[in-house]
Design an enzyme around this catalytic site. Structure first.
Site, PDB file in Angstrom:
ATOM      1  N   ASN A 159       0.788  -1.244   0.000  1.00 12.80           N
ATOM      2  CA  ASN A 159       0.000   0.000   0.000  1.00 12.80           C
ATOM      3  C   ASN A 159       0.816   1.288   0.000  1.00 12.80           C
ATOM      4  O   ASN A 159       0.315   2.318  -0.420  1.00 12.80           O
ATOM      5  CB  ASN A 159      -1.052  -0.020   1.119  1.00 12.80           C
ATOM      6  CG  ASN A 159      -0.446  -0.108   2.494  1.00 12.80           C
ATOM      7  OD1 ASN A 159       0.672  -0.585   2.666  1.00 12.80           O
ATOM      8  ND2 ASN A 159      -1.173   0.356   3.480  1.00 12.80           N
ATOM      9  N   GLY A 235       2.623  -5.450   7.331  1.00  6.36           N
ATOM     10  CA  GLY A 235       1.643  -6.179   6.536  1.00  6.36           C
ATOM     11  C   GLY A 235       0.461  -6.587   7.391  1.00  6.36           C
ATOM     12  O   GLY A 235       0.196  -5.987   8.434  1.00  6.36           O
ATOM     13  N   SER A 236      -0.212  -7.650   6.964  1.00  8.33           N
ATOM     14  CA  SER A 236      -1.462  -8.027   7.621  1.00  8.33           C
ATOM     15  C   SER A 236      -1.193  -8.767   8.934  1.00  8.33           C
ATOM     16  O   SER A 236      -0.154  -9.428   9.091  1.00  8.33           O
ATOM     17  CB  SER A 236      -2.280  -8.901   6.670  1.00  8.33           C
ATOM     18  OG  SER A 236      -1.520 -10.028   6.310  1.00  8.33           O
ATOM     19  N   GLU A 255       4.515  -4.246  12.090  1.00  7.29           N
ATOM     20  CA  GLU A 255       3.605  -3.111  11.876  1.00  7.29           C
ATOM     21  C   GLU A 255       2.394  -3.662  11.129  1.00  7.29           C
ATOM     22  O   GLU A 255       2.456  -3.907   9.926  1.00  7.29           O
ATOM     23  CB  GLU A 255       4.304  -2.025  11.050  1.00  7.29           C
ATOM     24  CG  GLU A 255       5.583  -1.477  11.670  1.00  7.29           C
ATOM     25  CD  GLU A 255       5.357  -0.632  12.915  1.00  7.29           C
ATOM     26  OE1 GLU A 255       4.208  -0.204  13.162  1.00  7.29           O
ATOM     27  OE2 GLU A 255       6.327  -0.411  13.653  1.00  7.29           O
ATOM     28  N   LEU A 256       1.290  -3.862  11.872  1.00  2.77           N
ATOM     29  CA  LEU A 256       0.156  -4.595  11.295  1.00  2.77           C
ATOM     30  C   LEU A 256      -1.058  -3.681  11.091  1.00  2.77           C
ATOM     31  O   LEU A 256      -0.928  -2.470  11.075  1.00  2.77           O
ATOM     32  CB  LEU A 256      -0.158  -5.795  12.193  1.00  2.77           C
ATOM     33  CG  LEU A 256       1.075  -6.651  12.591  1.00  2.77           C
ATOM     34  CD1 LEU A 256       0.688  -7.769  13.532  1.00  2.77           C
ATOM     35  CD2 LEU A 256       1.799  -7.199  11.366  1.00  2.77           C
ATOM     36  N   CYS A 289      -3.105   1.554   6.627  1.00  2.50           N
ATOM     37  CA  CYS A 289      -3.231   0.835   7.906  1.00  2.50           C
ATOM     38  C   CYS A 289      -3.962   1.657   8.948  1.00  2.50           C
ATOM     39  O   CYS A 289      -4.562   1.106   9.853  1.00  2.50           O
ATOM     40  CB  CYS A 289      -1.857   0.409   8.396  1.00  2.50           C
ATOM     41  SG  CYS A 289      -0.649   1.718   8.235  1.00  2.50           S
TER      42      CYS A 289
HETATM   43  P1  NAP Z   1       0.334  -9.032   3.454  1.00  2.00           P
HETATM   44  O1  NAP Z   1      -0.499  -9.844   2.560  1.00  2.00           O
HETATM   45  O2  NAP Z   1       0.467  -9.446   4.877  1.00  2.00           O
HETATM   46  O3  NAP Z   1       1.787  -8.960   2.777  1.00  2.00           O
HETATM   47  C1  NAP Z   1       2.824  -8.200   3.331  1.00  2.00           C
HETATM   48  C2  NAP Z   1       4.141  -8.797   2.902  1.00  2.00           C
HETATM   49  O4  NAP Z   1       4.310 -10.072   3.518  1.00  2.00           O
HETATM   50  C3  NAP Z   1       4.253  -9.031   1.405  1.00  2.00           C
HETATM   51  O5  NAP Z   1       5.549  -8.746   0.985  1.00  2.00           O
HETATM   52  C4  NAP Z   1       3.932 -10.522   1.297  1.00  2.00           C
HETATM   53  O6  NAP Z   1       4.427 -11.120   0.125  1.00  2.00           O
HETATM   54  C5  NAP Z   1       4.655 -11.029   2.526  1.00  2.00           C
HETATM   55  N1  NAP Z   1       4.253 -12.378   2.951  1.00  2.00           N
HETATM   56  C6  NAP Z   1       3.129 -13.061   2.615  1.00  2.00           C
HETATM   57  N2  NAP Z   1       3.142 -14.277   3.209  1.00  2.00           N
HETATM   58  C7  NAP Z   1       4.290 -14.356   3.918  1.00  2.00           C
HETATM   59  C8  NAP Z   1       4.872 -15.366   4.748  1.00  2.00           C
HETATM   60  N3  NAP Z   1       4.273 -16.521   4.978  1.00  2.00           N
HETATM   61  N4  NAP Z   1       6.063 -15.103   5.324  1.00  2.00           N
HETATM   62  C9  NAP Z   1       6.672 -13.918   5.135  1.00  2.00           C
HETATM   63  N5  NAP Z   1       6.184 -12.932   4.351  1.00  2.00           N
HETATM   64  C10 NAP Z   1       4.996 -13.146   3.759  1.00  2.00           C
HETATM   65  O7  NAP Z   1      -0.140  -7.503   3.495  1.00  2.00           O
HETATM   66  P2  NAP Z   1      -0.533  -6.573   2.275  1.00  2.00           P
HETATM   67  O8  NAP Z   1      -1.860  -7.014   1.768  1.00  2.00           O
HETATM   68  O9  NAP Z   1       0.593  -6.400   1.334  1.00  2.00           O
HETATM   69  O10 NAP Z   1      -0.690  -5.180   3.051  1.00  2.00           O
HETATM   70  C11 NAP Z   1      -1.833  -4.819   3.721  1.00  2.00           C
HETATM   71  C12 NAP Z   1      -1.685  -4.993   5.217  1.00  2.00           C
HETATM   72  O11 NAP Z   1      -0.563  -4.265   5.690  1.00  2.00           O
HETATM   73  C13 NAP Z   1      -2.864  -4.417   5.978  1.00  2.00           C
HETATM   74  O12 NAP Z   1      -3.233  -5.297   7.006  1.00  2.00           O
HETATM   75  C14 NAP Z   1      -2.322  -3.117   6.535  1.00  2.00           C
HETATM   76  O13 NAP Z   1      -2.989  -2.629   7.665  1.00  2.00           O
HETATM   77  C15 NAP Z   1      -0.918  -3.487   6.822  1.00  2.00           C
HETATM   78  N6  NAP Z   1      -0.085  -2.285   6.934  1.00  2.00           N
HETATM   79  C16 NAP Z   1       0.370  -1.902   8.156  1.00  2.00           C
HETATM   80  C17 NAP Z   1       1.128  -0.745   8.285  1.00  2.00           C
HETATM   81  C18 NAP Z   1       1.671  -0.307   9.612  1.00  2.00           C
HETATM   82  O14 NAP Z   1       2.639   0.452   9.619  1.00  2.00           O
HETATM   83  N7  NAP Z   1       1.097  -0.728  10.722  1.00  2.00           N
HETATM   84  C19 NAP Z   1       1.417   0.001   7.144  1.00  2.00           C
HETATM   85  C20 NAP Z   1       0.932  -0.418   5.923  1.00  2.00           C
HETATM   86  C21 NAP Z   1       0.186  -1.580   5.819  1.00  2.00           C
HETATM   87  P3  NAP Z   1       3.441 -11.392  -1.133  1.00  2.00           P
HETATM   88  O15 NAP Z   1       3.004 -10.060  -1.607  1.00  2.00           O
HETATM   89  O16 NAP Z   1       4.335 -12.104  -2.063  1.00  2.00           O
HETATM   90  O17 NAP Z   1       2.312 -12.218  -0.615  1.00  2.00           O
END
Ligand code: NAP
Length: 483
Positions: A159, A235-236, A255-256, A289
């Site tokens: 994002n 990420g999530s 950071e979720l 997020c």
């Molecule tokens: P995501 O699906 O969790 O993916 C994040 C990253 O993790 C991607 O690079 C993904 O790779 C990787 N990943 C997936 N499965 C993994 C595994 N088993 N082991 C290690 N890494 C793995 O999240 P997203 O959809 O990209 O982003 C949205 C989420 O991020 C939302 O929940 C949002 O709230 C959160 N977020 C939090 C913040 C904060 O600072 N708190 C900021 C921005 C976003 P792939 O793309 O190859 O699956």
């Protein structure tokens, strides 16, 4: 339908300063136009290990580089990125469907993030300890050093594909650490772009390695490798918790997500807050997020707020992210669109009312306002990550704060009020990492400490705070020879 453009670029891994081929490549499509924009290298386990080896071998190169040189490299990045700002914004917009106005804002913030990193590189220091404060410390002097932690595994989401990479790479280099970066599969181009900027800026080979491919493979190897001393993940929550379980004693910053909330008190001038609420709820299609997802409005002002918020929302332009007038474009994938629509349908079936939007138009979800949604509906209690916001009527600030806290998340929250008493009450009672008084929870600048409680994660970003996480404290004690 997937269109093919005349020249799509092939993108390689970056390991030890080299562009590295892989056995397989994966086509990358722009989420809005669905045109193919690149072929992305898919790393296997062996190549991820190679990247970790390169980073490990570069540890002394960056760890022993004087602070002023690390700062200079980061300053060079600031300069080059400023020159290439429009190119960077276009990349973000194409790979993520972020409307170009918001993509430009992300680039501007990224430049600041690297600027803060350059400044922070020069002030990483420990402190002297008053040893003779203990009877056993007489005759000793001592101090702490902050040493680089070692190889950092950085895993980033789609994002904010440029600035959230900067929040990991900037402080890592400021602190003298090498990195293996795994960007989100939908947004690898921004990460590969910045790696080239770093090369031009004079960063030695091996310090920043970029490995693309599925998270379940690449991320898993990074988290499992003993040479990686820290994993910084954004990420999530689901993936974050999996990483935490696997990381064991390895240091992690997570950071979720969240379902961030805002309280609007009865003394607020509604016209003054509508613009911020629109931005908070709908910028980047709600895929932020700290996107504004739940609004708790005092009953005396609820009708006025709902009417004016809906009117402003209905004005937003939907469409092509590269059009400078577009405010809302496609979600990151058709699957995400389907999910978001199904959550709206669930809310309607559960008795909620759609006040604005609610439908997909040419593949773009209308910015959507929902009223009377029960707290157990997905749009209320889960992270919606789409342009959907839920309105609730409350009879007091106390009630509102209780409802805000009734969440498995705790990233940031906001309150608009003219009452100092209510503002102070909110700062004390809100169970979140950051409280915004007279602003939406979506407020962030890049040097502030940023991170959440509960399922929103652990650890803090914001350059100075990330540097703390990325350094180890070492104590030195000198016996001055008394005994
Ligand atoms: P995501 O699906 O969790 O993916 C994040 C990253 O993790 C991607 O690079 C993904 O790779 C990787 N990943 C997936 N499965 C993994 C595994 N088993 N082991 C290690 N890494 C793995 O999240 P997203 O959809 O990209 O982003 C949205 C989420 O991020 C939302 O929940 C949002 O709230 C959160 N977020 C939090 C913040 C904060 O600072 N708190 C900021 C921005 C976003 P792939 O793309 O190859 O699956």
């Amino acid at each position: 339908m997937n269109k093919t453009v005349e020249h799509t670029e092939k993108k390689y891994l970056i390991i030890n300063g080299e562009k590295v081929e892989t056995a397989g490549y994966s086509p990358l499509y722009s989420p809005y136009s669905r045109e193919k924009i690149a072929d992305i290298a898919v790393a296997d386990e062996e190549l991820v290990k190679q990247a970790i080896t390169a980073a490990h071998e570069a540890q002394d190169v960056i760890g022993e580089m004087p602070a002023h040189q690390r700062a200079q490299i980061l300053e060079n990045v600031v300069r080059i990125l400023t020159e290439k700002a429009e190119e960077a914004a276009t990349i973000i917009s194409k790979e993520s469907a972020k409307p170009i106005v918001f993509a430009r804002a992300e680039v501007a913030r990224t430049i600041e993030t690297y600027k803060f990193s350059a400044e922070e590189a020069k002030r990483i220091h420990g402190e002297t300890i008053p040893f003779d404060a203990a009877s056993g410390g007489v005759g000793r002097v001592g101090y702490t050093l902050k040493e680089p932690i070692g190889v950092i595994g950085a895993i980033t989401p789609f994002n904010f594909p440029l600035n959230l990479v900067a929040h990991k790479v900037g402080p890592a280099i400021a602190a003298g650490n090498p990195i293996v970066l795994k960007p989100a599969s939908q947004t690898p181009l921004s990460a590969l772009f910045i790696a080239e900027v770093f090369e031009e800026a004079g960063l030695p080979a091996g310090v920043l390695n970029v490995v693309t491919g599925p998270g379940s493979v690449v991320g898993d190897v990074i988290v499992g490798d003993d040479r990686v001393k820290m994993v910084t993940f954004t990420g999530s929550p689901g993936v974050g918790i999996g990483i935490s379980n696997k990381a064991g004693l390895k240091k992690t910053t997570l950071e979720l997500g969240s379902n961030s909330a805002l309280v609007i008190d009865k003394d607020v001038e509604i016209d003054e807050v509508i613009g911020r609420c629109v931005m908070g709820a709908f910028s980047n299609q709600g895929q932020v997020c700290i996107s504004l997802q739940r609004v708790y409005v005092h009953e005396d002002r609820y009708e006025e707020f709902a009417e004016k918020f809906a009117a402003a929302t209905n004005q937003l332009k939907l469409g092509d992210p590269l059009d400078p007038d577009t405010y809302v474009s496609s979600l990151i994938s058709p699957r995400e669109l389907e999910r978001a629509v199904s959550w709206i349908e669930e809310a309607e079936k559960g008795g909620a009312t759609v006040v604005a939007g609610g439908k997909a138009r040419d593949g773009v979800l209308e910015p959507t306002i929902i009223a009377n949604a029960d707290a157990c509906l997905k749009v209320s209690c889960q992270e919606v990550f789409a342009p959907i916001v839920v309105l609730n009527k409350v009879s007091s600030v106390e009630e509102a704060i209780e409802l805000v806290n009734d969440s498995e998340f705790g990233l940031q929250a906001g309150i608009y009020t003219n009452s100092v008493k209510h503002a102070l009450y909110a700062t004390k009672k809100l169970e979140v990492g950051g409280v915004m008084i007279n602003d939406v929870p979506t407020y962030r600048v890049d040097q502030m400490p940023y991170g959440g409680l509960k399922n929103s994660g652990t650890g803090r970003e914001g350059i100075k705070y990330a540097v703390e996480e990325m350094t180890e404290l070492k104590l030195i004690v000198w016996n001055q020879g008394v005994n």
